[in-house]
Design a protein around this motif. Structure first.
Motif, mmCIF file in Angstrom:
data_model
loop_
_atom_site.group_PDB
_atom_site.id
_atom_site.type_symbol
_atom_site.label_atom_id
_atom_site.label_comp_id
_atom_site.label_asym_id
_atom_site.label_seq_id
_atom_site.Cartn_x
_atom_site.Cartn_y
_atom_site.Cartn_z
ATOM 1 N N GLU A 136 0.856 -1.186 0.000
ATOM 2 C CA GLU A 136 0.000 0.000 0.000
ATOM 3 C C GLU A 136 0.889 1.232 0.000
ATOM 4 O O GLU A 136 1.812 1.342 0.811
ATOM 5 C CB GLU A 136 -0.931 -0.007 1.209
ATOM 6 C CG GLU A 136 -1.952 -1.141 1.168
ATOM 7 C CD GLU A 136 -2.981 -1.059 2.283
ATOM 8 O OE1 GLU A 136 -3.191 0.060 2.806
ATOM 9 O OE2 GLU A 136 -3.561 -2.101 2.624
ATOM 10 N N LEU A 137 0.611 2.134 -0.936
ATOM 11 C CA LEU A 137 1.412 3.345 -1.069
ATOM 12 C C LEU A 137 0.537 4.572 -0.905
ATOM 13 O O LEU A 137 -0.589 4.621 -1.410
ATOM 14 C CB LEU A 137 2.085 3.406 -2.444
ATOM 15 C CG LEU A 137 3.051 2.281 -2.800
ATOM 16 C CD1 LEU A 137 2.444 1.413 -3.895
ATOM 17 C CD2 LEU A 137 4.383 2.838 -3.275
ATOM 18 N N LEU A 138 1.064 5.561 -0.216
ATOM 19 C CA LEU A 138 0.435 6.869 -0.127
ATOM 20 C C LEU A 138 1.333 7.817 -0.898
ATOM 21 O O LEU A 138 2.460 8.087 -0.486
ATOM 22 C CB LEU A 138 0.294 7.316 1.326
ATOM 23 C CG LEU A 138 -0.514 8.597 1.560
ATOM 24 C CD1 LEU A 138 -1.937 8.442 1.033
ATOM 25 C CD2 LEU A 138 -0.543 8.960 3.035
ATOM 26 N N GLY A 139 0.842 8.288 -2.030
ATOM 27 C CA GLY A 139 1.725 9.008 -2.945
ATOM 28 C C GLY A 139 2.710 8.012 -3.520
ATOM 29 O O GLY A 139 2.332 7.024 -4.137
ATOM 30 N N SER A 140 3.997 8.240 -3.276
ATOM 31 C CA SER A 140 5.019 7.281 -3.708
ATOM 32 C C SER A 140 5.758 6.692 -2.510
ATOM 33 O O SER A 140 6.848 6.142 -2.658
ATOM 34 C CB SER A 140 6.007 7.969 -4.662
ATOM 35 O OG SER A 140 6.589 9.108 -4.050
ATOM 36 N N LYS A 141 5.153 6.789 -1.331
ATOM 37 C CA LYS A 141 5.761 6.260 -0.113
ATOM 38 C C LYS A 141 5.051 4.978 0.313
ATOM 39 O O LYS A 141 3.819 4.924 0.364
ATOM 40 C CB LYS A 141 5.690 7.289 1.024
ATOM 41 C CG LYS A 141 6.314 8.640 0.689
ATOM 42 C CD LYS A 141 7.795 8.530 0.388
ATOM 43 C CE LYS A 141 8.395 9.907 0.094
ATOM 44 N NZ LYS A 141 9.816 9.805 -0.315
ATOM 45 N N ILE A 142 5.840 3.945 0.633
ATOM 46 C CA ILE A 142 5.262 2.674 1.073
ATOM 47 C C ILE A 142 4.675 2.838 2.470
ATOM 48 O O ILE A 142 5.348 3.272 3.399
ATOM 49 C CB ILE A 142 6.324 1.559 1.066
ATOM 50 C CG1 ILE A 142 6.774 1.272 -0.378
ATOM 51 C CG2 ILE A 142 5.771 0.291 1.703
ATOM 52 C CD1 ILE A 142 7.885 0.245 -0.490
ATOM 53 N N LEU A 188 10.801 4.348 -9.476
ATOM 54 C CA LEU A 188 10.320 4.866 -10.760
ATOM 55 C C LEU A 188 9.043 5.678 -10.568
ATOM 56 O O LEU A 188 8.855 6.710 -11.214
ATOM 57 C CB LEU A 188 10.066 3.713 -11.733
ATOM 58 C CG LEU A 188 11.301 3.052 -12.337
ATOM 59 C CD1 LEU A 188 10.900 1.833 -13.167
ATOM 60 C CD2 LEU A 188 12.076 4.039 -13.215
ATOM 61 N N LEU A 189 8.163 5.204 -9.682
ATOM 62 C CA LEU A 189 6.930 5.942 -9.394
ATOM 63 C C LEU A 189 7.254 7.306 -8.800
ATOM 64 O O LEU A 189 6.662 8.320 -9.186
ATOM 65 C CB LEU A 189 6.051 5.140 -8.429
ATOM 66 C CG LEU A 189 4.806 5.859 -7.897
ATOM 67 C CD1 LEU A 189 3.848 6.202 -9.027
ATOM 68 C CD2 LEU A 189 4.096 4.998 -6.840
ATOM 69 N N GLU A 190 8.206 7.335 -7.868
ATOM 70 C CA GLU A 190 8.584 8.600 -7.242
ATOM 71 C C GLU A 190 9.162 9.561 -8.271
ATOM 72 O O GLU A 190 8.839 10.752 -8.281
ATOM 73 C CB GLU A 190 9.602 8.346 -6.134
ATOM 74 C CG GLU A 190 9.985 9.599 -5.360
ATOM 75 C CD GLU A 190 10.915 9.299 -4.200
ATOM 76 O OE1 GLU A 190 11.042 10.159 -3.320
ATOM 77 O OE2 GLU A 190 11.511 8.210 -4.180
ATOM 78 N N LYS A 191 9.998 9.022 -9.162
ATOM 79 C CA LYS A 191 10.594 9.860 -10.205
ATOM 80 C C LYS A 191 9.511 10.411 -11.136
ATOM 81 O O LYS A 191 9.520 11.582 -11.513
ATOM 82 C CB LYS A 191 11.609 9.035 -11.005
ATOM 83 C CG LYS A 191 12.422 9.841 -12.000
ATOM 84 C CD LYS A 191 13.399 8.964 -12.764
ATOM 85 C CE LYS A 191 14.491 8.453 -11.874
ATOM 86 N NZ LYS A 191 15.510 7.681 -12.644
ATOM 87 N N TRP A 192 8.547 9.543 -11.498
ATOM 88 C CA TRP A 192 7.450 9.970 -12.372
ATOM 89 C C TRP A 192 6.596 11.034 -11.693
ATOM 90 O O TRP A 192 6.219 12.029 -12.313
ATOM 91 C CB TRP A 192 6.584 8.759 -12.728
ATOM 92 C CG TRP A 192 5.360 9.121 -13.513
ATOM 93 C CD1 TRP A 192 5.264 9.343 -14.854
ATOM 94 C CD2 TRP A 192 4.030 9.318 -12.987
ATOM 95 N NE1 TRP A 192 3.971 9.663 -15.199
ATOM 96 C CE2 TRP A 192 3.194 9.654 -14.078
ATOM 97 C CE3 TRP A 192 3.484 9.233 -11.709
ATOM 98 C CZ2 TRP A 192 1.835 9.905 -13.921
ATOM 99 C CZ3 TRP A 192 2.129 9.489 -11.548
ATOM 100 C CH2 TRP A 192 1.323 9.815 -12.649
ATOM 101 N N ARG A 193 6.301 10.855 -10.408
ATOM 102 C CA ARG A 193 5.486 11.832 -9.682
ATOM 103 C C ARG A 193 6.206 13.176 -9.568
ATOM 104 O O ARG A 193 5.588 14.234 -9.699
ATOM 105 C CB ARG A 193 5.138 11.298 -8.286
ATOM 106 C CG ARG A 193 4.000 10.288 -8.285
ATOM 107 C CD ARG A 193 3.828 9.668 -6.911
ATOM 108 N NE ARG A 193 3.670 10.684 -5.881
ATOM 109 C CZ ARG A 193 2.519 11.279 -5.580
ATOM 110 N NH1 ARG A 193 1.431 10.962 -6.239
ATOM 111 N NH2 ARG A 193 2.456 12.183 -4.627
ATOM 112 N N ASN A 194 7.508 13.134 -9.337
ATOM 113 C CA ASN A 194 8.274 14.378 -9.243
ATOM 114 C C ASN A 194 8.292 15.112 -10.580
ATOM 115 O O ASN A 194 8.172 16.340 -10.628
ATOM 116 C CB ASN A 194 9.701 14.091 -8.781
ATOM 117 C CG ASN A 194 9.768 13.708 -7.313
ATOM 118 O OD1 ASN A 194 8.868 14.033 -6.537
ATOM 119 N ND2 ASN A 194 10.815 13.007 -6.918
ATOM 120 N N LYS A 195 8.446 14.339 -11.662
ATOM 121 C CA LYS A 195 8.438 14.959 -12.990
ATOM 122 C C LYS A 195 7.067 15.556 -13.292
ATOM 123 O O LYS A 195 6.957 16.665 -13.831
ATOM 124 C CB LYS A 195 8.807 13.939 -14.069
ATOM 125 C CG LYS A 195 8.898 14.546 -15.475
ATOM 126 C CD LYS A 195 9.265 13.511 -16.512
ATOM 127 C CE LYS A 195 9.435 14.152 -17.884
ATOM 128 N NZ LYS A 195 8.242 14.902 -18.333
#
Length: 309
Positions: A104-110, A199-206
């Protein structure tokens, strides 16, 4: 809502997921009412969904091209999303032979991880989960192979799609059968999850940067001069002339960086130098940049904007 079914066993894993996403626009309480009717099974098909959304004055957008399940090497991944007030909550299942992790992730944090070795996991709303689990239970046979499980999952997906417009008739389907024990499976899953979440975190930041840049561009575009005085001619060199900007005008490049502040000089081009002399006013009239006295058009490679006060 989605329907994702996953089988994890000692000989491999099978995953299937529908492709429908529905976006709702309108009054929050009316959207909630429509969602309750949709996910409870009260709304039976696309026509009823469209009709009910119109009666509630809720706009919907339905697409059947979502990638809810995907393959990452020897791992398959399924994801459902839940919108919260400030963030998107994701629930993912990463599965391979002899192992699975529900993340389960909130944003890009587990936020939470649940591990297991073998199981049948169903993501969906109450109605679709109940039908899927009941049908699996009724049709399960000892020593069922991966092919039979896959066929059963396909039949269930197609049958449920006839009962509710909350899922699509189309689906994505994957089978993995790499031989590995639970320790190997958990190692592979751990490595895959770390890489995938990064990769999710990188995509969200972009995405965040792109949205901020778009917002900035919209704001800056409002400052572009389309009418008014720009400055005065302060130098002439053949077909290149220097313009001293007014005290409320600045020049920017295409990335919205300031290249000339108020009172500074910028270069412009003119086709006929005989039509300009020092001291001439430079203006934009009817969206044309020109010499005010002769109406001779000018060319420049900067964006002329109102300066910040």
């Amino acid at each position: 809502m989605s329907l994702i079914m996953t089988y994890i066993g000692s000989h491999g894993c099978v995953m299937i997921g529908d492709k429908r996403r529905i976006a709702f626009f309108g009054d929050k309480e009316l959207i909630q009412k429509l969602e309750e009717e949709l996910y409870s099974g009260k709304i039976k098909n696309d026509e009823e969904l469209l009709e009910r959304s119109k009666s509630l004055d809720v706009t919907i957008k339905v697409v059947d091209d979502a990638k809810k399940v995907r393959s990452l090497g020897d791992v398959v991944v399924g994801e459902v999303r839940f919108k919260t007030t400030f963030e998107t909550r994701r629930k993912r299942i990463y599965a391979t032979t002899n192992g699975y992790d529900i993340v389960e992730l909130l944003g890009s944090k587990i936020d939470k991880i649940q591990k297991g070795e073998s199981s049948i996991i169903v993501f969906g709303n109450k109605m679709t989960k109940k039908i899927a689990n009941d049908t699996i239970r009724e049709n399960w046979k000892p020593k069922t192979n991966l092919k039979d499980i896959g066929e059963l999952f396909k039949v269930i997906m197609e049958e449920i799609a006839l009962l509710t417009p909350s899922i699509s008739k189309d689906y994505d389907f994957f089978v993995k059968s790499k031989n590995m024990n639970n320790n190997e499976a958990q190692k592979l899953l751990r490595e895959t999850i770390v890489r995938d979440v990064k990769l999710l975190e990188k995509w969200r930041n972009k995405l965040k940067d792109d949205l901020l840049e778009k917002a900035r561009s919209i704001e800056m575009a409002k400052k572009i001069i389309i009418e008014g005085q720009i400055g005065q001619v302060s130098g002439i060199n053949d077909d290149n002339i220097e313009i001293t900007l007014n005290n409320d005008i600045e020049a920017l490049d295409i990335d919205w960086n300031v290249v000339a502040h108020t009172g500074e000089k910028v270069s412009m081009g003119i086709n006929d130098p005989s039509q300009v002399k020092e001291g001439d006013l430079v203006v934009i009239e009817k969206e044309n940049l020109c010499i005010k006295r002769t109406k001779s058009q000018l060319k420049c490679e900067v964006i002329l904007c109102k300066a910040d006060e």
